[in-house]
Design a protein around this motif. Structure first.
Motif, PDB file in Angstrom:
ATOM      1  N   ARG A 404       0.831  -1.206   0.000  1.00 53.23           N
ATOM      2  CA  ARG A 404       0.000   0.000   0.000  1.00 53.23           C
ATOM      3  C   ARG A 404       0.869   1.261   0.000  1.00 53.23           C
ATOM      4  O   ARG A 404       0.555   2.233  -0.670  1.00 53.23           O
ATOM      5  CB  ARG A 404      -0.904   0.018   1.229  1.00 53.23           C
ATOM      6  CG  ARG A 404      -2.004  -1.012   1.133  1.00 53.23           C
ATOM      7  CD  ARG A 404      -3.135  -0.701   2.080  1.00 53.23           C
ATOM      8  NE  ARG A 404      -4.101  -1.785   2.025  1.00 53.23           N
ATOM      9  CZ  ARG A 404      -4.966  -1.958   1.056  1.00 53.23           C
ATOM     10  NH1 ARG A 404      -5.009  -1.104   0.065  1.00 53.23           N
ATOM     11  NH2 ARG A 404      -5.800  -2.975   1.065  1.00 53.23           N
ATOM     12  N   VAL A 406       3.899   1.603  -1.143  1.00 58.25           N
ATOM     13  CA  VAL A 406       4.521   1.791  -2.451  1.00 58.25           C
ATOM     14  C   VAL A 406       3.531   2.432  -3.417  1.00 58.25           C
ATOM     15  O   VAL A 406       3.835   3.421  -4.084  1.00 58.25           O
ATOM     16  CB  VAL A 406       5.035   0.450  -3.021  1.00 58.25           C
ATOM     17  CG1 VAL A 406       5.477   0.632  -4.473  1.00 58.25           C
ATOM     18  CG2 VAL A 406       6.193  -0.072  -2.186  1.00 58.25           C
ATOM     19  N   ALA A 407       2.323   1.857  -3.438  1.00 57.96           N
ATOM     20  CA  ALA A 407       1.292   2.406  -4.315  1.00 57.96           C
ATOM     21  C   ALA A 407       1.011   3.864  -3.959  1.00 57.96           C
ATOM     22  O   ALA A 407       0.833   4.725  -4.830  1.00 57.96           O
ATOM     23  CB  ALA A 407       0.013   1.577  -4.193  1.00 57.96           C
ATOM     24  N   SER A 409       3.063   6.051  -2.540  1.00 59.51           N
ATOM     25  CA  SER A 409       4.125   6.972  -2.956  1.00 59.51           C
ATOM     26  C   SER A 409       4.088   7.184  -4.470  1.00 59.51           C
ATOM     27  O   SER A 409       4.363   8.277  -4.972  1.00 59.51           O
ATOM     28  CB  SER A 409       5.490   6.451  -2.513  1.00 59.51           C
ATOM     29  OG  SER A 409       5.745   5.231  -3.141  1.00 59.51           O
ATOM     30  N   LEU A 410       3.672   6.115  -5.174  1.00 58.61           N
ATOM     31  CA  LEU A 410       3.519   6.226  -6.616  1.00 58.61           C
ATOM     32  C   LEU A 410       2.469   7.284  -6.949  1.00 58.61           C
ATOM     33  O   LEU A 410       2.687   8.157  -7.795  1.00 58.61           O
ATOM     34  CB  LEU A 410       3.097   4.864  -7.167  1.00 58.61           C
ATOM     35  CG  LEU A 410       3.230   4.632  -8.649  1.00 58.61           C
ATOM     36  CD1 LEU A 410       4.691   4.742  -9.058  1.00 58.61           C
ATOM     37  CD2 LEU A 410       2.709   3.240  -8.997  1.00 58.61           C
ATOM     38  N   ASN A 413       3.644  10.781  -6.213  1.00 52.20           N
ATOM     39  CA  ASN A 413       4.556  11.267  -7.241  1.00 52.20           C
ATOM     40  C   ASN A 413       3.850  11.618  -8.541  1.00 52.20           C
ATOM     41  O   ASN A 413       4.183  12.603  -9.196  1.00 52.20           O
ATOM     42  CB  ASN A 413       5.654  10.246  -7.507  1.00 52.20           C
ATOM     43  CG  ASN A 413       6.764  10.357  -6.480  1.00 52.20           C
ATOM     44  OD1 ASN A 413       7.247  11.461  -6.226  1.00 52.20           O
ATOM     45  ND2 ASN A 413       7.134   9.247  -5.894  1.00 52.20           N
ATOM     46  N   LEU A 414       2.869  10.756  -8.897  1.00 51.48           N
ATOM     47  CA  LEU A 414       2.100  11.052 -10.096  1.00 51.48           C
ATOM     48  C   LEU A 414       1.334  12.369  -9.921  1.00 51.48           C
ATOM     49  O   LEU A 414       1.284  13.212 -10.827  1.00 51.48           O
ATOM     50  CB  LEU A 414       1.110   9.915 -10.392  1.00 51.48           C
ATOM     51  CG  LEU A 414       1.701   8.669 -11.052  1.00 51.48           C
ATOM     52  CD1 LEU A 414       0.683   7.541 -11.057  1.00 51.48           C
ATOM     53  CD2 LEU A 414       2.165   8.983 -12.464  1.00 51.48           C
ATOM     54  N   LYS A 418       1.443  16.020 -11.965  1.00 50.94           N
ATOM     55  CA  LYS A 418       0.260  16.567 -12.615  1.00 50.94           C
ATOM     56  C   LYS A 418      -0.153  17.928 -12.043  1.00 50.94           C
ATOM     57  O   LYS A 418      -1.064  18.563 -12.573  1.00 50.94           O
ATOM     58  CB  LYS A 418      -0.920  15.602 -12.433  1.00 50.94           C
ATOM     59  CG  LYS A 418      -0.734  14.271 -13.079  1.00 50.94           C
ATOM     60  CD  LYS A 418      -1.256  14.275 -14.483  1.00 50.94           C
ATOM     61  CE  LYS A 418      -0.922  12.966 -15.177  1.00 50.94           C
ATOM     62  NZ  LYS A 418      -1.011  13.112 -16.615  1.00 50.94           N
ATOM     63  N   THR A 425      -6.845  15.955 -11.956  1.00 50.25           N
ATOM     64  CA  THR A 425      -6.323  14.601 -11.828  1.00 50.25           C
ATOM     65  C   THR A 425      -5.438  14.493 -10.591  1.00 50.25           C
ATOM     66  O   THR A 425      -5.501  13.500  -9.849  1.00 50.25           O
ATOM     67  CB  THR A 425      -5.504  14.228 -13.080  1.00 50.25           C
ATOM     68  OG1 THR A 425      -6.292  14.493 -14.228  1.00 50.25           O
ATOM     69  CG2 THR A 425      -5.107  12.766 -13.046  1.00 50.25           C
ATOM     70  N   ARG A 428      -7.574  14.024  -7.621  1.00 48.31           N
ATOM     71  CA  ARG A 428      -8.134  12.662  -7.540  1.00 48.31           C
ATOM     72  C   ARG A 428      -7.082  11.686  -7.030  1.00 48.31           C
ATOM     73  O   ARG A 428      -7.355  10.831  -6.196  1.00 48.31           O
ATOM     74  CB  ARG A 428      -8.655  12.231  -8.910  1.00 48.31           C
ATOM     75  CG  ARG A 428     -10.167  12.108  -8.929  1.00 48.31           C
ATOM     76  CD  ARG A 428     -10.712  11.485 -10.203  1.00 48.31           C
ATOM     77  NE  ARG A 428     -10.143  12.009 -11.430  1.00 48.31           N
ATOM     78  CZ  ARG A 428      -9.296  11.307 -12.208  1.00 48.31           C
ATOM     79  NH1 ARG A 428      -8.966  10.085 -11.866  1.00 48.31           N
ATOM     80  NH2 ARG A 428      -8.815  11.841 -13.300  1.00 48.31           N
ATOM     81  N   LEU A 429      -5.874  11.836  -7.560  1.00 44.68           N
ATOM     82  CA  LEU A 429      -4.779  10.956  -7.122  1.00 44.68           C
ATOM     83  C   LEU A 429      -4.517  11.122  -5.629  1.00 44.68           C
ATOM     84  O   LEU A 429      -4.292  10.145  -4.902  1.00 44.68           O
ATOM     85  CB  LEU A 429      -3.511  11.253  -7.926  1.00 44.68           C
ATOM     86  CG  LEU A 429      -3.514  10.709  -9.347  1.00 44.68           C
ATOM     87  CD1 LEU A 429      -2.375  11.329 -10.166  1.00 44.68           C
ATOM     88  CD2 LEU A 429      -3.367   9.192  -9.318  1.00 44.68           C
ATOM     89  N   GLU A 436      -5.689   5.148   0.653  1.00 44.32           N
ATOM     90  CA  GLU A 436      -4.643   4.129   0.793  1.00 44.32           C
ATOM     91  C   GLU A 436      -3.970   4.230   2.150  1.00 44.32           C
ATOM     92  O   GLU A 436      -3.735   3.243   2.845  1.00 44.32           O
ATOM     93  CB  GLU A 436      -3.567   4.311  -0.297  1.00 44.32           C
ATOM     94  CG  GLU A 436      -3.968   3.840  -1.664  1.00 44.32           C
ATOM     95  CD  GLU A 436      -4.292   2.365  -1.655  1.00 44.32           C
ATOM     96  OE1 GLU A 436      -3.493   1.592  -1.086  1.00 44.32           O
ATOM     97  OE2 GLU A 436      -5.360   2.002  -2.183  1.00 44.32           O
TER      98      GLU A 436
ATOM     99  N   LEU B  12      -1.275  -1.734  -7.348  1.00 39.00           N
ATOM    100  CA  LEU B  12       0.067  -1.379  -7.762  1.00 39.00           C
ATOM    101  C   LEU B  12       0.234  -1.558  -9.271  1.00 39.00           C
ATOM    102  O   LEU B  12       0.888  -0.765  -9.936  1.00 39.00           O
ATOM    103  CB  LEU B  12       1.061  -2.265  -7.011  1.00 39.00           C
ATOM    104  CG  LEU B  12       2.414  -1.616  -6.848  1.00 39.00           C
ATOM    105  CD1 LEU B  12       2.320  -0.522  -5.798  1.00 39.00           C
ATOM    106  CD2 LEU B  12       3.451  -2.639  -6.439  1.00 39.00           C
ATOM    107  N   ILE B 113       9.669   8.191 -10.236  1.00 39.84           N
ATOM    108  CA  ILE B 113       9.153   7.877 -11.571  1.00 39.84           C
ATOM    109  C   ILE B 113      10.209   7.982 -12.672  1.00 39.84           C
ATOM    110  O   ILE B 113      10.392   7.048 -13.459  1.00 39.84           O
ATOM    111  CB  ILE B 113       7.954   8.781 -11.904  1.00 39.84           C
ATOM    112  CG1 ILE B 113       6.841   8.490 -10.880  1.00 39.84           C
ATOM    113  CG2 ILE B 113       7.447   8.510 -13.304  1.00 39.84           C
ATOM    114  CD1 ILE B 113       5.707   9.471 -10.930  1.00 39.84           C
TER     115      ILE B 113
END
Lengths: 581, 214
Positions: A404, A406-407, A409-410, A413-414, A418, A425, A428-429, A436, B12, B113
């Motif tokens: 969770r 990792v997801a 932090s992804l 970062n995304l 943005k 977006t 929303r992220l 999470e 993921l 990323i």
């Protein structure tokens, strides 16, 4: 009726029978002087009767006494064959061979009173049939019994047919000889199988009996083949002497048995004294019983469990080969020996009693070994269980919380990337990332509770168990926890896991409508009990949950017991020692 | 550049797909377990497969085994393995079989990323990627008569990046020096360690790893 009273009645009846028969003999109107017959009636009849009653009284469960009474009684009845009232005379003739059948039975059943092999049982049965049916048939077709001119009438006569009756006599005698021979073989076998310690007790009866059977056979042969009266009378006389000797041989056997028993006990004592240095108590017992395969097993205190001297758990065989060793009225061990030794229960009991004291050390040692084994096992299991737990934790951490994060932090970062071009977006992220995060925290909390619940540390077993009860989907009643606590912390921890795991099982498998958790103090133990009214059928040997619990409990030297009859609910009960506090 | 992504965690996996797609990759397939992955790789023959180590059914090393199989059966498909934990043993086993088109990264790296997509691209192009954690574990090992003791701090940085699979250009950018300076460092390192310089990056990785492993 008590045995004692029965024996008195039998005794009085036997004496009366002897007096009655003697009176009839003395007043008869044929033959020679009756003195010899009266003497034979009373001497043999009462000897068997008296010895038989004595044996019966001293070992009420042994049939030997009754058999001897049977010999004596039937002998006296058989002597009616020498009286002159036709009916009594005929009955006497009919039963005159019965005492011999009783003797064969007695010899084959000696000394236990039981016929141990099928062959022995058959031989005895055929002997009874041979002497009774044979006599009856013979009497039915022979008018001249006995071969005397002034003899009374044979009331069982159907038709006088000397040819037929002679044939019957030959067949009956032939069968009789075969039976005697077979009895001889069985006795010889019995002798060979007997341990040394028993032989001195067996010898008088078996040898006298064999001499009697041999002379009886010779008499039958002399009668049937040679038709020589002198020879028949000579053998018959010897047979009678050996026959009379049987009850006295029995008494001699008792003396001999006592002597050899004494010798066995002496050997045991000597062996026990030596046992301190080189010989184990078991060896001493084996020597004294002359049974090299003797095994001594110990009963574990407060458990229904038997262990050998090494502390290894063993199954106790059932039946005649086990003699219990008791101390202060409590069974502490058992001697496993060959079944034939059970013929002499006094010897076994004596050995068991004498050994009880000497075995105390070995018993304690065996108990100690058993405990060490148990602890070793439970320690190994605890380690294995701990490793499995750690593996599970590691997996939960990596596949749950870490994944969770990792997801998360992804997503962050995304979202960061943005932020300027596409703020919607990015928002929303970030929302998704917040969810999470919340779930990751929830998972970590669950995980931590599985490792060691904070409530147990902070507030103790009572509130911790209450919390478990509230979380359970099945209604749970909690009893006695407040009164029983506080307990030492390691005991509370194990108690907690017993309740937690059991309630999890109740919810998962039991299909129960209700469960109860009870905690109480019993002497210096804490007893934790979780019961439900579900389907039962739980098995501690299957499934890691219950076995893991058993190991955790055993690690504190406690015990986990599970009662779970199919359809009868489940009770999981842990006994955890907590001497301190 | 065509990619297949395999991870049993939907969350993921979708994050990865999105990230790769936004960076210009063409994600041609997604898989939840090793079997599915092999099927999709066989069908799409992608340039690279990004594979989670732990997948059903046992959640142990399904991904590693699948990676080895992909390299054997479809040499044109590169494999980048993602692991929750650092296990230098399995990483080296994977890379020393062939460092060409093979990568092993800690899963956490996906959050960075740019660096992550750069690694995917490098592996897809036939290069290699080894997680810095693995490299530092290897460099941190104690050796008797350690030749690494003679290596300067700068050379050590270059050696680490080299072991990670970076090209001289990438190393130069990372350390903010000229490529020329990096080349000098590399020659010096190879000299000190007694290694023969290799032209291609992945061969260089192999040589360095073989040395560090010994």
């Amino acid at each position: 009726m008590s045995t004692r009273r029965l024996l008195w009645l039998v005794g009085i009846a036997g004496v009366a029978l002897g007096v009655g028969v003697s009176t009839l003999l003395a007043t008869r109107h044929f033959g020679d002087q009756a003195g010899g017959d009266v003497a034979a009636t009373l001497l043999i009849g009462w000897s068997f009767l008296g010895t038989g009653l004595f044996a019966w009284a001293s070992r009420p469960n042994n049939r030997i006494g009754a058999l001897m009474v049977g010999v004596g009684t039937s002998w006296m009845v058989g002597m009616l064959a020498n009286t002159d009232i036709p009916l009594l005379f005929s009955i006497g003739v009919l039963l005159s061979a019965l005492p011999y059948a009783f003797v064969v039975h007695l010899l084959l059943a000696y000394p236990s009173g039981r016929l141990r092999s099928v062959l022995a049982r058959r031989v005895v049965m055929v002997t009874y049939v041979d002497v009774l049916l044979g006599s009856l048939l013979f009497q039915a077709f022979d008018a001249n019994i006995p071969d005397k001119a002034d003899a009374p009438a044979n009331v069982f006569l159907i038709a006088d047919n000397p040819g037929l009756s002679n044939a019957i006599l030959i067949v009956v005698t032939g069968i009789g000889l075969a039976l005697v021979a077979m009895a001889g073989v069985l006795i010889a076998r019995r002798w060979r199988a007997a341990p040394r310690v028993q032989r001195r007790g067996l010898a008088p009866v078996l040898w006298t009996g064999c001499l009697f059977l041999a002379t009886l056979a010779l008499t039958l042969v002399a009668d049937g083949l040679t038709k020589s009266e002198e020879l028949e009378e000579a053998f018959g006389g010897f047979a009678l002497i050996f026959f009379l000797a049987v009850p006295y041989a029995y008494l001699a056997g008792l003396l001999g048995l006592g002597w050899s028993r004494g010798q066995a006990m002496g050997a045991l004592m000597g062996g026990l004294n030596a046992a301190q240095e080189r010989q184990s108590v078991r060896d001493a017992i084996a020597d004294s019983l002359d049974d090299p395969r003797v095994v001594v097993v110990f009963k574990r205190p407060e458990r229904d469990e038997w262990v050998d001297a090494q502390g290894q758990r063993v199954e106790l065989p059932q039946g005649r080969e086990v003699t219990a060793i008791s101390r202060d009225g409590e069974v502490v061990g058992a001697i496993v020996h060959r079944p034939s030794l059970s013929d002499d229960p006094e010897l076994l009991q004596g050995v068991a009693d004498a050994a009880a004291l000497a075995l105390e050390n070995e018993r304690l040692e065996a108990e100690l070994r058993a405990r060490v084994k148990e602890l070793q096992e439970s320690r190994a299991n605890i380690i294995a269980f701990g490793l499995a737990e750690r593996r599970r934790l590691e997996r939960d951490l990596h596949d749950g919380a870490q994944q969770r994060l990792v997801a998360l932090s992804l997503q962050v970062n995304l979202a960061r990337a943005k932020l300027e071009d596409d703020p919607a977006t990015a928002a929303r992220l970030l929302d998704s990332a917040r969810d999470e995060l919340r779930q990751a925290l929830e998972e970590l909390r669950e995980l931590a509770r599985g490792i060691h619940p904070a409530i147990l540390t902070d507030q103790g077993l009572g509130p911790a168990v209450e919390a478990l009860a509230q979380r359970s989907p099945v209604p749970v009643e909690v009893e006695g926890v407040e009164e029983a606590t506080p307990l030492p912390s390691q005991v509370e921890a194990v108690a907690y896991f017993v309740v937690a795991e059991s309630l999890t099982n109740v919810a998962k498998y039991a299909s129960a409508s209700h469960a109860t958790v009870r905690v109480r103090r019993m002497d210096d133990h804490a007893v934790v009990e979780v019961s439900d009214d579900g389907v039962g059928g739980a098995d501690a040997t299957r499934g890691t949950g219950l076995r893991g619990l058993a190991d955790r409990v055993a690690a504190l030297d406690g015990q986990l017991r599970i009662e779970s009859p199919t359809g009868g609910g489940t009770v999981v009960r842990a006994y955890i020692p907590c001497a301190s506090s | 550049m065509r990619v297949v992504v395999a991870d049993d965690s939907v969350l993921l996996r979708e994050g990865l797909v999105r990230l790769l797609a936004e960076d210009g990759f063409d994600v041609v397939g997604q898989a939840g377990d090793a079997e599915d992955l092999l099927r999709k790789v066989g069908a799409h023959r992608p340039d690279v497969a990004v594979v989670d180590v732990r997948m059903p059914p046992t959640h142990t090393d399904e991904g590693l085994r699948a990676a080895a199989e992909i390299r054997e059966r479809y040499p044109e498909t590169a494999v980048l393995v993602l692991s929750q934990v650092i296990e230098p043993g399995s990483a080296l086993e994977l890379l020393t079989a062939s460092a060409e088109g093979v990568g092993y990264l800690l899963k956490d790296r996906v959050a960075d990323i740019d660096r992550f997509t750069e690694a995917v691209r490098r592996v897809a192009d036939g290069g290699s990627a080894l997680d810095p954690e693995v490299v530092s574990t290897l460099l941190g090992r104690h050796r008797r008569d350690d030749p690494l003791a003679d290596i300067t701090a700068r050379e050590r940085e270059v050696l680490s990046l080299m072991a990670e699979g970076r090209s001289n250009q990438a190393i130069a950018e990372q350390l903010v020096v000229t490529e020329r300076a990096v080349e000098k460092h590399v020659t010096s390192i190879f000299g000190k360690l007694g290694l023969t310089p290799a032209a291609e990056d992945h061969r260089r990785v192999l040589a360095v790893l073989a040395y560090l492993r010994a």
